[in-house]
Scaffold this motif. Structure first.
Motif, PDB file in Angstrom:
ATOM      1  N   VAL A  29       9.618   1.038   9.527  1.00 33.33           N
ATOM      2  CA  VAL A  29       9.908   2.307   8.876  1.00 33.33           C
ATOM      3  C   VAL A  29       8.997   3.387   9.461  1.00 33.33           C
ATOM      4  O   VAL A  29       7.791   3.176   9.616  1.00 33.33           O
ATOM      5  CB  VAL A  29       9.703   2.203   7.341  1.00 33.33           C
ATOM      6  N   GLU A  30       9.579   4.531   9.767  1.00 33.32           N
ATOM      7  CA  GLU A  30       8.865   5.632  10.420  1.00 33.32           C
ATOM      8  C   GLU A  30       7.717   6.154   9.560  1.00 33.32           C
ATOM      9  O   GLU A  30       7.908   6.541   8.417  1.00 33.32           O
ATOM     10  CB  GLU A  30       9.852   6.767  10.696  1.00 33.32           C
ATOM     11  N   GLY A  31       6.503   6.127  10.114  1.00 33.31           N
ATOM     12  CA  GLY A  31       5.329   6.692   9.463  1.00 33.31           C
ATOM     13  C   GLY A  31       4.731   5.861   8.338  1.00 33.31           C
ATOM     14  O   GLY A  31       3.772   6.298   7.703  1.00 33.31           O
ATOM     15  N   LEU A  32       5.243   4.661   8.083  1.00 35.18           N
ATOM     16  CA  LEU A  32       4.734   3.823   6.993  1.00 35.18           C
ATOM     17  C   LEU A  32       4.252   2.477   7.533  1.00 35.18           C
ATOM     18  O   LEU A  32       4.674   2.040   8.594  1.00 35.18           O
ATOM     19  CB  LEU A  32       5.818   3.604   5.944  1.00 35.18           C
ATOM     20  N   ASN A  33       3.354   1.832   6.788  1.00 35.51           N
ATOM     21  CA  ASN A  33       2.757   0.549   7.159  1.00 35.51           C
ATOM     22  C   ASN A  33       2.078   0.660   8.528  1.00 35.51           C
ATOM     23  O   ASN A  33       2.303  -0.137   9.424  1.00 35.51           O
ATOM     24  CB  ASN A  33       3.810  -0.567   7.155  1.00 35.51           C
ATOM     25  N   MET A  34       1.233   1.691   8.657  1.00 31.81           N
ATOM     26  CA  MET A  34       0.566   1.960   9.932  1.00 31.81           C
ATOM     27  C   MET A  34      -0.501   0.904  10.222  1.00 31.81           C
ATOM     28  O   MET A  34      -1.243   0.496   9.331  1.00 31.81           O
ATOM     29  CB  MET A  34      -0.069   3.348   9.918  1.00 31.81           C
ATOM     30  N   ILE A  35      -0.546   0.469  11.482  1.00 38.08           N
ATOM     31  CA  ILE A  35      -1.528  -0.510  11.933  1.00 38.08           C
ATOM     32  C   ILE A  35      -2.256   0.045  13.152  1.00 38.08           C
ATOM     33  O   ILE A  35      -1.770   0.972  13.802  1.00 38.08           O
ATOM     34  CB  ILE A  35      -0.863  -1.859  12.287  1.00 38.08           C
ATOM     35  N   LYS A  36      -3.428  -0.503  13.448  1.00 38.60           N
ATOM     36  CA  LYS A  36      -4.182  -0.145  14.643  1.00 38.60           C
ATOM     37  C   LYS A  36      -3.791  -1.133  15.739  1.00 38.60           C
ATOM     38  O   LYS A  36      -3.739  -2.338  15.514  1.00 38.60           O
ATOM     39  CB  LYS A  36      -5.690  -0.233  14.402  1.00 38.60           C
ATOM     40  N   VAL A  94      -4.591   2.731  19.166  1.00 35.73           N
ATOM     41  CA  VAL A  94      -3.490   3.631  18.840  1.00 35.73           C
ATOM     42  C   VAL A  94      -2.901   3.232  17.491  1.00 35.73           C
ATOM     43  O   VAL A  94      -2.804   2.049  17.172  1.00 35.73           O
ATOM     44  CB  VAL A  94      -2.409   3.556  19.941  1.00 35.73           C
ATOM     45  N   ASP A  95      -2.497   4.222  16.691  1.00 36.66           N
ATOM     46  CA  ASP A  95      -1.784   3.942  15.438  1.00 36.66           C
ATOM     47  C   ASP A  95      -0.318   3.667  15.750  1.00 36.66           C
ATOM     48  O   ASP A  95       0.301   4.373  16.536  1.00 36.66           O
ATOM     49  CB  ASP A  95      -1.875   5.134  14.477  1.00 36.66           C
ATOM     50  N   ALA A  96       0.244   2.632  15.123  1.00 34.40           N
ATOM     51  CA  ALA A  96       1.651   2.290  15.311  1.00 34.40           C
ATOM     52  C   ALA A  96       2.211   1.781  13.991  1.00 34.40           C
ATOM     53  O   ALA A  96       1.463   1.335  13.110  1.00 34.40           O
ATOM     54  CB  ALA A  96       1.801   1.231  16.386  1.00 34.40           C
ATOM     55  N   GLU A  97       3.535   1.863  13.845  1.00 35.98           N
ATOM     56  CA  GLU A  97       4.178   1.342  12.641  1.00 35.98           C
ATOM     57  C   GLU A  97       4.271  -0.172  12.722  1.00 35.98           C
ATOM     58  O   GLU A  97       4.656  -0.716  13.748  1.00 35.98           O
ATOM     59  CB  GLU A  97       5.601   1.908  12.484  1.00 35.98           C
ATOM     60  N   GLY A  98       3.922  -0.844  11.625  1.00 29.74           N
ATOM     61  CA  GLY A  98       4.034  -2.292  11.566  1.00 29.74           C
ATOM     62  C   GLY A  98       5.325  -2.693  10.884  1.00 29.74           C
ATOM     63  O   GLY A  98       5.953  -1.904  10.182  1.00 29.74           O
ATOM     64  N   ASP A 134       0.807  -1.217   0.000  1.00 31.27           N
ATOM     65  CA  ASP A 134       0.000   0.000   0.000  1.00 31.27           C
ATOM     66  C   ASP A 134       0.839   1.266   0.000  1.00 31.27           C
ATOM     67  O   ASP A 134       0.423   2.293  -0.531  1.00 31.27           O
ATOM     68  CB  ASP A 134      -0.931   0.026   1.223  1.00 31.27           C
ATOM     69  N   ASP A 135       2.020   1.218   0.613  1.00 32.17           N
ATOM     70  CA  ASP A 135       2.891   2.388   0.716  1.00 32.17           C
ATOM     71  C   ASP A 135       3.963   2.424  -0.362  1.00 32.17           C
ATOM     72  O   ASP A 135       4.990   3.091  -0.218  1.00 32.17           O
ATOM     73  CB  ASP A 135       3.553   2.423   2.101  1.00 32.17           C
ATOM     74  N   LYS A 136       3.746   1.724  -1.474  1.00 34.96           N
ATOM     75  CA  LYS A 136       4.727   1.649  -2.555  1.00 34.96           C
ATOM     76  C   LYS A 136       5.121   3.047  -3.035  1.00 34.96           C
ATOM     77  O   LYS A 136       4.266   3.905  -3.256  1.00 34.96           O
ATOM     78  CB  LYS A 136       4.147   0.856  -3.720  1.00 34.96           C
ATOM     79  N   GLY A 137       6.439   3.281  -3.168  1.00 37.19           N
ATOM     80  CA  GLY A 137       6.943   4.551  -3.670  1.00 37.19           C
ATOM     81  C   GLY A 137       7.213   5.575  -2.584  1.00 37.19           C
ATOM     82  O   GLY A 137       7.804   6.611  -2.853  1.00 37.19           O
ATOM     83  N   LYS A 138       6.815   5.297  -1.346  1.00 38.33           N
ATOM     84  CA  LYS A 138       7.041   6.251  -0.255  1.00 38.33           C
ATOM     85  C   LYS A 138       8.407   6.006   0.378  1.00 38.33           C
ATOM     86  O   LYS A 138       8.945   4.908   0.318  1.00 38.33           O
ATOM     87  CB  LYS A 138       5.949   6.128   0.807  1.00 38.33           C
ATOM     88  N   GLN A 139       8.950   7.069   0.980  1.00 36.60           N
ATOM     89  CA  GLN A 139      10.250   6.980   1.634  1.00 36.60           C
ATOM     90  C   GLN A 139      10.100   7.214   3.124  1.00 36.60           C
ATOM     91  O   GLN A 139       9.206   7.935   3.563  1.00 36.60           O
ATOM     92  CB  GLN A 139      11.200   8.037   1.077  1.00 36.60           C
ATOM     93  N   GLY A 140      10.990   6.623   3.903  1.00 41.65           N
ATOM     94  CA  GLY A 140      10.980   6.824   5.342  1.00 41.65           C
ATOM     95  C   GLY A 140      12.276   6.368   5.971  1.00 41.65           C
ATOM     96  O   GLY A 140      13.109   5.722   5.327  1.00 41.65           O
TER      97      GLY A 140
END
Length: 115
Positions: free
Chosen positions: A44-51, A66-70, A24-30
């Motif tokens: 990765v910071e701010g990407l692949n967010m999970i509940k 809470v939102d957290a990085e997966g 889902d986060d293809k092409g994003k940087q972190g």
């Protein structure tokens, strides 16, 4: 499930800037926050967010959903070279220092700079 006997070496290290290659986060940087070589995963910071359902451990702690990085598999990310600013594969090169000791450094395959 049997753990494979492959090497646990990773091409990604903590604080590297990476590009997401699929999902889902293809092409994003972190920036890489954590590396787990045994599982072959990175966070990765701010990407692949999970509940995540969180219970407060002490007064003032956040609770609820809470939102957290997966974690992502490390083969789904590619290191971005700080010199040429392009996603690149990582090469390794042996360098001898002044004391005559050899050490291995990571090198950008595109521009040849050390990472």
């Amino acid at each position: 499930m049997e753990v494979s006997k492959l090497s646990n070496k990773m091409h990604v290290k903590k604080d590297d800037t990476v590009l997401i290659l699929s999902g889902d986060d293809k092409g994003k940087q972190g920036k890489v926050l954590a590396v787990s070589p045994k599982e072959g995963k990175v966070i990765v910071e701010g990407l692949n967010m999970i509940k995540k359902h969180v219970k407060p451990r002490k007064p003032g702690d956040p609770s609820g959903i809470v939102d957290a990085e997966g974690a992502l598999y490390a083969d789904k990310v590619q290191v971005i070279c700080p010199a040429c600013k392009k996603p690149t594969r990582v090469a390794h090169k042996k360098i001898t220092n002044d004391a005559g000791k050899e050490r291995s450094v990571r090198i950008c395959k595109k521009c040849g700079e050390t990472l």
